[in-house]
Scaffold this active site. Structure first.
Site, PDB file in Angstrom:
ATOM      1  N   ARG A 264      17.057   8.444  -3.073  1.00  0.00           N
ATOM      2  CA  ARG A 264      16.534   9.444  -2.138  1.00  0.00           C
ATOM      3  C   ARG A 264      15.731  10.495  -2.886  1.00  0.00           C
ATOM      4  O   ARG A 264      16.150  10.969  -3.942  1.00  0.00           O
ATOM      5  CB  ARG A 264      17.687  10.106  -1.377  1.00  0.00           C
ATOM      6  CG  ARG A 264      18.467   9.084  -0.567  1.00  0.00           C
ATOM      7  CD  ARG A 264      19.543   9.707   0.290  1.00  0.00           C
ATOM      8  NE  ARG A 264      20.252   8.652   1.001  1.00  0.00           N
ATOM      9  CZ  ARG A 264      21.276   8.855   1.821  1.00  0.00           C
ATOM     10  NH1 ARG A 264      21.682  10.094   2.059  1.00  0.00           N
ATOM     11  NH2 ARG A 264      21.875   7.842   2.429  1.00  0.00           N
ATOM     12  N   ARG A 279      24.264  15.860  -5.563  1.00  0.00           N
ATOM     13  CA  ARG A 279      22.993  15.470  -4.945  1.00  0.00           C
ATOM     14  C   ARG A 279      22.087  14.819  -5.988  1.00  0.00           C
ATOM     15  O   ARG A 279      21.478  15.494  -6.795  1.00  0.00           O
ATOM     16  CB  ARG A 279      22.326  16.709  -4.334  1.00  0.00           C
ATOM     17  CG  ARG A 279      21.194  16.417  -3.360  1.00  0.00           C
ATOM     18  CD  ARG A 279      20.706  17.689  -2.703  1.00  0.00           C
ATOM     19  NE  ARG A 279      21.736  18.321  -1.884  1.00  0.00           N
ATOM     20  CZ  ARG A 279      22.001  17.985  -0.618  1.00  0.00           C
ATOM     21  NH1 ARG A 279      21.285  17.062  -0.022  1.00  0.00           N
ATOM     22  NH2 ARG A 279      22.961  18.579   0.044  1.00  0.00           N
ATOM     23  N   GLU A 351      30.605  16.434   2.675  1.00  0.00           N
ATOM     24  CA  GLU A 351      30.394  15.119   3.273  1.00  0.00           C
ATOM     25  C   GLU A 351      30.560  13.997   2.245  1.00  0.00           C
ATOM     26  O   GLU A 351      29.991  14.029   1.160  1.00  0.00           O
ATOM     27  CB  GLU A 351      28.970  15.056   3.856  1.00  0.00           C
ATOM     28  CG  GLU A 351      28.630  13.692   4.435  1.00  0.00           C
ATOM     29  CD  GLU A 351      27.158  13.597   4.836  1.00  0.00           C
ATOM     30  OE1 GLU A 351      26.536  14.647   5.059  1.00  0.00           O
ATOM     31  OE2 GLU A 351      26.657  12.471   4.915  1.00  0.00           O
ATOM     32  N   SER A 354      29.346   9.231   6.520  1.00  0.00           N
ATOM     33  CA  SER A 354      28.722   9.564   7.788  1.00  0.00           C
ATOM     34  C   SER A 354      28.732   8.291   8.622  1.00  0.00           C
ATOM     35  O   SER A 354      28.167   7.283   8.214  1.00  0.00           O
ATOM     36  CB  SER A 354      27.290  10.036   7.523  1.00  0.00           C
ATOM     37  OG  SER A 354      26.760  10.660   8.667  1.00  0.00           O
ATOM     38  N   ARG A 393      30.493  10.739  -4.910  1.00  0.00           N
ATOM     39  CA  ARG A 393      31.243  11.887  -4.385  1.00  0.00           C
ATOM     40  C   ARG A 393      32.749  11.627  -4.408  1.00  0.00           C
ATOM     41  O   ARG A 393      33.535  12.568  -4.511  1.00  0.00           O
ATOM     42  CB  ARG A 393      30.754  12.229  -2.975  1.00  0.00           C
ATOM     43  CG  ARG A 393      29.356  12.854  -3.021  1.00  0.00           C
ATOM     44  CD  ARG A 393      28.913  13.436  -1.705  1.00  0.00           C
ATOM     45  NE  ARG A 393      27.580  14.025  -1.852  1.00  0.00           N
ATOM     46  CZ  ARG A 393      26.919  14.635  -0.869  1.00  0.00           C
ATOM     47  NH1 ARG A 393      27.469  14.739   0.331  1.00  0.00           N
ATOM     48  NH2 ARG A 393      25.722  15.142  -1.091  1.00  0.00           N
TER      49      ARG A 393
END
Length: 419
Positions: A264, A279, A351, A354, A393
């Site tokens: 990403r 991130r 998070e 999802s 994560r």
RNA sequence: GGAGAGAUGGCCGAGCGGACGAAGGCGGCGGUCUUGAAAACCGCUGAUGGUUAUGCCAUCCGGGGGUUCGAAUCCCUCUCUCUCCGCCA
């Protein structure tokens, strides 16, 4: 992609959705779409009438010719008609192109029970699980723990690639690999998923099928001079496996999983989570995708979240499940649950998964259908996806939740046999 | 990288420019027969869009373009697949 008929016949539904998603500016596009739709229908009827005539006359010419009669006059007329049709066809094509662009940029309708609100502050906590650890010493951040243990080398990762990359080393690399295997095993053995290793680059058609393109191309990495994009999530290849197919009802539901790296660009998040693993431009994820009959998708979403939660339960890490508000729900989703894991270093829930029900939104884009046995009709399937889980994560969560006073950390029991 | 062959419905596979949305087979669905099943036999069996809608019309034979009154069929082009040779993890 929404059904054209819904946009035309139930315009208020769509306007309401845009309002709730905090996308008021896009309402104009709906008017344009309606105008184009009417224009197209008119042209279509005209050109189809001409084509009908051409078909009849052409047949007549064939008959005359076989009788050896002259066809010159008719032939000339038909040639003119042909030109006319070509012109109209081109007009229709241009309108189709414009309306398709609008259509591809309208987000999914929202479920009735999604909490209404313009942003994430309106997300609703559904449930909490587990005991948050209490520490009597100074709590360390995961990057401090990782560097002390010499299992992640952020500095050299920057040398190799740049910011937002990590170089896992020694036991760190091993832990990451253990987590991947552990997660896959749970989903394969306990949840009956089928495992895939998909291409990590896909073409623009595939990216359009799940909704990443055309609207979110800035979030993607594209390979120069090729129609290849690095996958931002395995949802993209997994969901598109059955693009342009008509499935048999008895094949459904399909449960697919894959471990892939995810790429990403993180455009628009400069300055956010710049330290550590939170991130990254590249991170590992085990993804869950379901392709189901329309009347099954609501219950399958609940099941999907439970399947993802299972991983954190086995690892014994505290988390909560939130239902995203209308303003926070993703473009392709009609309803999304996030699983947020407790991170002591940040003193916050972050998070880690999802899970979304996309209903027929992606199915329409990717053209994934099934034959309804009762009606005999071909209908769109429903697609769902969820992280099961984001591996990086989870790595963070383990370091921070199981840290010890001396700066080291322990490994959850369930994971030990994978190391 | 070089040379050649090909892409047709859920699958296999035929298709002299008008007869073709497409033979034949398999599969699927329905029926006859049977205590039941199988076999055999008979029938049905593509999608998309439009519409004044138990009907009618248009489009679709890998994608795009061209020739023609008319294209699955002829021409160009792109993509993909296969075979042989070379190179390669």
């Amino acid at each position: 992609m929404l059904d054209t008929k819904v946009i035309i016949n139930e315009k208020n539904k769509v306007l309401d959705m845009l309002e709730k998603r905090n996308l008021k500016a896009e309402k104009e596009n709906l008017k344009d779409f309606e105008k184009l739709y009417n224009e197209r229908n008119q042209l279509l009827q005209e050109v189809e009438q001409h084509k009908h005539n051409r078909n009849i006359q052409s047949k007549k010419i064939g008959e005359l010719k076989s009788k050896g009669q002259s066809i010159e006059k008719l032939s000339k007329e038909m040639k003119d008609l042909g030109e006319k049709i070509k012109g109209l066809d081109e007009k229709v094509r241009q309108i189709d192109e414009k309306s398709k662009t609008i259509l591809l940029n309208i987000p999914n309708l929202l479920d009735q029970d999604v909490p209404v609100g313009p942003d994430a502050t309106y997300n609703k906590v559904i449930r909490e699980w587990g005991q948050r650890p209490e520490f009597k010493f100074k709590i360390r951040q995961h990057w401090e723990i990782a560097e002390k243990a010499d299992i992640i080398d952020f500095k050299r990762a920057t040398k190799l690639a740049g910011s937002r990359f990590a170089l896992y080393k020694g036991e760190g690399a091993k832990l990451e690999r253990a987590l991947i295997n552990f997660m896959l095993d749970v989903h394969l053995k306990e949840h009956r998923y089928i495992e895939f290793i998909p291409p990590f680059m896909v073409n623009s058609k595939t990216m359009t099928g799940t909704g990443q393109l055309p609207k979110f191309k800035d979030d993607l990495f594209k390979v120069q001079d090729f129609d290849y994009y690095l996958v931002p999530t395995a949802e993209v290849p997994l969901t598109n496996i059955h693009a342009d197919e008509i499935l048999e009802e008895k094949q459904l539901p399909l449960y697919y999983t894959a471990f892939t790296p995810c790429f990403r660009s993180e455009a628009g998040s400069w300055g956010k989570d710049t330290r550590g693993l939170i991130r990254q431009h590249q991170f590992n994820k085990v993804e869950l995708v379901k392709i189901v009959k329309p009347d099954q998708s609501e219950q399958e979403l609940e099941k999907l979240v439970n399947e993802a939660e299972k991983i954190l339960q086995y690892l014994n890490i505290a988390y909560r499940v939130v239902c995203l508000s209308t303003g926070d729900t993703g473009f392709s989703s009609s309803k999304t649950y996030d699983i947020e894991v407790w991170l002591p270093g940040q003193k916050a829930y972050r998070e880690i998964s999802s899970c979304s029900n996309c209903r027929d939104f992606q199915a329409r884009r990717a053209n994934i259908k099934y034959r309804n046995k009762d009606t005999g009709n071909v209908e769109l399937v429903h697609t769902l996806n969820g992280s099961g889980l984001a591996v990086g994560r989870t790595f963070i969560a383990i370091l921070e939740n199981f840290q010890k006073e001396d700066g080291s950390f322990s490994i959850p029991d369930k994971l030990k046999k994978y190391l």
